[in-house]
Design a protein around this motif. Structure first.
Motif, PDB file in Angstrom:
ATOM      1  N   ILE A  53       5.858  -8.211   1.210  1.00  0.00           N
ATOM      2  CA  ILE A  53       5.844  -6.882   1.839  1.00  0.00           C
ATOM      3  C   ILE A  53       4.400  -6.389   1.909  1.00  0.00           C
ATOM      4  CG2 ILE A  53       6.578  -4.470   1.501  1.00  0.00           C
ATOM      5  CD1 ILE A  53       9.095  -5.518   0.168  1.00  0.00           C
ATOM      6  N   TYR A  54       4.028  -5.758   3.035  1.00  0.00           N
ATOM      7  CA  TYR A  54       2.697  -5.159   3.163  1.00  0.00           C
ATOM      8  C   TYR A  54       2.847  -3.641   3.069  1.00  0.00           C
ATOM      9  CZ  TYR A  54       1.262  -9.752   4.714  1.00  0.00           C
ATOM     10  OH  TYR A  54       1.020 -11.092   4.768  1.00  0.00           O
ATOM     11  N   SER A  55       2.068  -3.040   2.162  1.00  0.00           N
ATOM     12  CA  SER A  55       2.191  -1.608   1.942  1.00  0.00           C
ATOM     13  C   SER A  55       0.811  -0.973   1.836  1.00  0.00           C
ATOM     14  CB  SER A  55       2.977  -1.366   0.654  1.00  0.00           C
ATOM     15  OG  SER A  55       2.802  -0.047   0.211  1.00  0.00           O
ATOM     16  N   THR A  56       0.698   0.247   2.368  1.00  0.00           N
ATOM     17  CA  THR A  56      -0.565   0.973   2.248  1.00  0.00           C
ATOM     18  C   THR A  56      -0.591   1.843   0.997  1.00  0.00           C
ATOM     19  OG1 THR A  56       0.335   2.741   3.609  1.00  0.00           O
ATOM     20  CG2 THR A  56      -0.984   1.062   4.746  1.00  0.00           C
ATOM     21  N   GLU A  57       0.474   1.776   0.212  1.00  0.00           N
ATOM     22  CA  GLU A  57       0.520   2.537  -1.050  1.00  0.00           C
ATOM     23  C   GLU A  57      -0.674   2.136  -1.913  1.00  0.00           C
ATOM     24  OE1 GLU A  57       1.444   5.131  -3.256  1.00  0.00           O
ATOM     25  OE2 GLU A  57       3.410   4.741  -2.376  1.00  0.00           O
TER      26      GLU A  57
ATOM     27  N   ASP B  19      -1.063   0.767  -7.537  1.00  0.00           N
ATOM     28  CA  ASP B  19      -0.577  -0.611  -7.736  1.00  0.00           C
ATOM     29  C   ASP B  19       0.868  -0.629  -8.217  1.00  0.00           C
ATOM     30  OD1 ASP B  19      -2.917  -1.651  -6.994  1.00  0.00           O
ATOM     31  OD2 ASP B  19      -3.636  -2.128  -9.021  1.00  0.00           O
ATOM     32  N   TRP B  20       1.157   0.286  -9.167  1.00  0.00           N
ATOM     33  CA  TRP B  20       2.485   0.273  -9.768  1.00  0.00           C
ATOM     34  C   TRP B  20       3.541   0.660  -8.729  1.00  0.00           C
ATOM     35  CZ3 TRP B  20       6.745   3.175 -10.823  1.00  0.00           C
ATOM     36  CH2 TRP B  20       7.619   2.620 -11.760  1.00  0.00           C
ATOM     37  N   GLU B  21       3.238   1.751  -7.987  1.00  0.00           N
ATOM     38  CA  GLU B  21       4.177   2.217  -6.943  1.00  0.00           C
ATOM     39  C   GLU B  21       4.408   1.122  -5.903  1.00  0.00           C
ATOM     40  OE1 GLU B  21       5.662   5.134  -6.245  1.00  0.00           O
ATOM     41  OE2 GLU B  21       4.898   6.424  -7.838  1.00  0.00           O
TER      42      GLU B  21
ATOM     43  N   GLY C 164      -5.262   3.741   3.362  1.00  0.00           N
ATOM     44  CA  GLY C 164      -5.987   2.511   3.066  1.00  0.00           C
ATOM     45  C   GLY C 164      -5.386   1.336   3.792  1.00  0.00           C
ATOM     46  N   ASN C 165      -5.923   0.140   3.541  1.00  0.00           N
ATOM     47  CA  ASN C 165      -5.419  -1.059   4.211  1.00  0.00           C
ATOM     48  C   ASN C 165      -4.174  -1.554   3.516  1.00  0.00           C
ATOM     49  OD1 ASN C 165      -7.450  -1.122   6.106  1.00  0.00           O
ATOM     50  ND2 ASN C 165      -8.844  -2.135   4.653  1.00  0.00           N
ATOM     51  N   PRO C 166      -3.250  -2.143   4.304  1.00  0.00           N
ATOM     52  CA  PRO C 166      -2.046  -2.655   3.646  1.00  0.00           C
ATOM     53  C   PRO C 166      -2.376  -3.803   2.691  1.00  0.00           C
ATOM     54  CG  PRO C 166      -1.870  -2.751   6.056  1.00  0.00           C
ATOM     55  CD  PRO C 166      -3.238  -2.305   5.753  1.00  0.00           C
ATOM     56  N   LYS C 167      -1.715  -3.801   1.560  1.00  0.00           N
ATOM     57  CA  LYS C 167      -1.855  -4.915   0.614  1.00  0.00           C
ATOM     58  C   LYS C 167      -0.501  -5.585   0.455  1.00  0.00           C
ATOM     59  CE  LYS C 167      -5.605  -3.199  -2.240  1.00  0.00           C
ATOM     60  NZ  LYS C 167      -5.861  -2.519  -3.509  1.00  0.00           N
ATOM     61  N   GLN C 168      -0.546  -6.872   0.135  1.00  0.00           N
ATOM     62  CA  GLN C 168       0.692  -7.649   0.064  1.00  0.00           C
ATOM     63  C   GLN C 168       1.313  -7.580  -1.340  1.00  0.00           C
ATOM     64  OE1 GLN C 168       0.207 -11.867   0.597  1.00  0.00           O
ATOM     65  NE2 GLN C 168       2.112 -12.045   1.737  1.00  0.00           N
ATOM     66  N   ILE C 169       2.625  -7.495  -1.378  1.00  0.00           N
ATOM     67  CA  ILE C 169       3.364  -7.588  -2.634  1.00  0.00           C
ATOM     68  C   ILE C 169       4.341  -8.742  -2.440  1.00  0.00           C
ATOM     69  CG2 ILE C 169       4.718  -6.298  -4.334  1.00  0.00           C
ATOM     70  CD1 ILE C 169       4.544  -4.076  -1.865  1.00  0.00           C
TER      71      ILE C 169
END
Ligand code: AMP
Ligand code: MG
Length: 345
Positions: free
Chosen positions: A43-47, A50-52, A23-28
């Protein structure tokens, strides 16, 4: 030829499948405190989970807290630095972990390259000034300056040439002690960088640990990372912006970060080992750019003590870029820094 096309095609499918799955990276984002400073993470993550995804920032903060407890703190009995200091004057010295051995050896190296301007054995002087009780902008009415004799006595217990490292052991003369305050944030940035590299879901990050900023990977919109350089004369403002691609470490040392004022005179936290007093090299702030967090942090402190001319030469020796804001507000920098720097509007 046909085989070649098949191979390309297959790898193309594999890549696109991999893209779908992630999927697209989302910001944390998070703001926390660790190793005695503020840690800001984006941080940008494709995880997908949500919790992970959001657990990552907590893992990084926990890693820094453990680094402080296990390795760097001069205050906590559990840390290696504390135990090295406790072993001062003993015949056995202290058996170092490989991490700390490398940190000490690299610190001694910068110490000699800077002709003593950078010195991790300044702890007796740093403690005498009671710097840990200072905060930026604090006007301390009842702060008492160190007595000259006490300062000379503390200085006589400093000098990193007297720290010996032999066969994985550190030997400090009695009364001496080390303080890794000048490199802790850079070491933290290197640790975080390794952590990010191990997580294939993380596509980009910008993380600040006090005055050290780490950039990593890329933003989803592919624009470069923007790192502000604080104006040491007006610390609420930026004097310039660095535009950076990929992984970098940016460390700043400044006379505004930690100080006390007594009778209108500012005493800041970067000590000239030759005098035991806050360094007065005509510089108000120094920013160093390097791939290596340890180096960017060590060099920012060393360059502050050395001043613009000698500091530039030192940075060149390490292939690092450096920018000085002098006390009169003028800005000088290396050529490589000019390429990524623009003045703030
Ligand atoms: P930084 O903010 O990275 O420049 O580090 C400053 C901190 O490093 C101070 O709070 C002291 O703990 C320590 N320190 C001060 N002066 C020096 C010096 N000349 N060499 C090495 N460490 C220093
Ligand atoms: Mg530093």
């Amino acid at each position: 030829m046909k085989k070649f096309f098949t191979a390309v095609l297959i790898s193309g499918i594999a890549l696109s499948l991999c893209g779908c799955g992630n999927g697209n990276p989302k910001q944390i984002k998070s703001v926390d405190t660790a190793i005695g400073t503020v840690v800001q993470q984006s941080i940008y993550s494709t995880e997908r989970d949500d919790w992970e995804r959001s657990a990552v920032t907590g893992e990084i903060t926990a890693m820094l807290k453990s680094m402080e407890e296990q390795e760097l703190s001069w205050r906590l009995e559990s840390s290696e630095v504390f135990r090295i200091n406790e072993s001062a004057g003993t015949e056995k010295g202290f058996l170092l972990s490989s991490d700390l051995q490398e940190i000490l050896q690299r610190s001694l190296e910068v110490g000699s390259a800077s002709e003593g301007a950078f010195d991790i054995t300044l702890s007796p002087v740093v403690r005498l000034w009671n710097m840990d009780s200072w905060a930026a902008g604090e006007l301390s009415g009842n702060y008492v300056l160190p007595e000259p004799e006490a300062l000379q006595q503390a200085l006589s217990l400093c000098g990193s040439k007297r720290l010996r490292i032999e066969e994985n052991r550190a030997f400090l003369p009695a009364g001496m002690a080390i303080d890794l305050g000048a490199v802790g944030k850079g070491i933290a940035a290197d640790k975080i960088h390794n952590f990010l590299c191990r997580n294939d879901k993380i596509t980009g990050a910008i993380i600040s640990v006090g005055g050290t900023v780490l950039t990593y990977g890329e933003k989803p919109d592919k624009t470069s990372w923007q790192v502000g350089v604080v104006n040491p004369i007006e610390p609420a403002e930026f004097i310039g912006i660095l535009s950076l691609e990929g992984q970098w470490c940016v460390s700043t040392s400044g006379d505004y970060e930690r100080y006390v004022e007594v009778d209108g005179v500012r005493y800041h936290h970067i000590i000239n080992p030759a005098t035991g007093f806050p360094a007065d090299s005509g510089v108000a702030g120094v920013t160093v750019l390097s791939k290596d967090g340890f180096l960017s942090d060590a060099l920012s402190t060393a360059c502050f003590v050395l001043g613009a001319e000698k500091g530039m030469q030192l940075a060149e020796q390490y292939d690092a870029e450096v920018l000085f804001v002098k006390q009169d507000g003028t800005v000088v920098m290396t050529e490589g820094m000019e390429k990524v720097y623009r003045r703030a509007q």
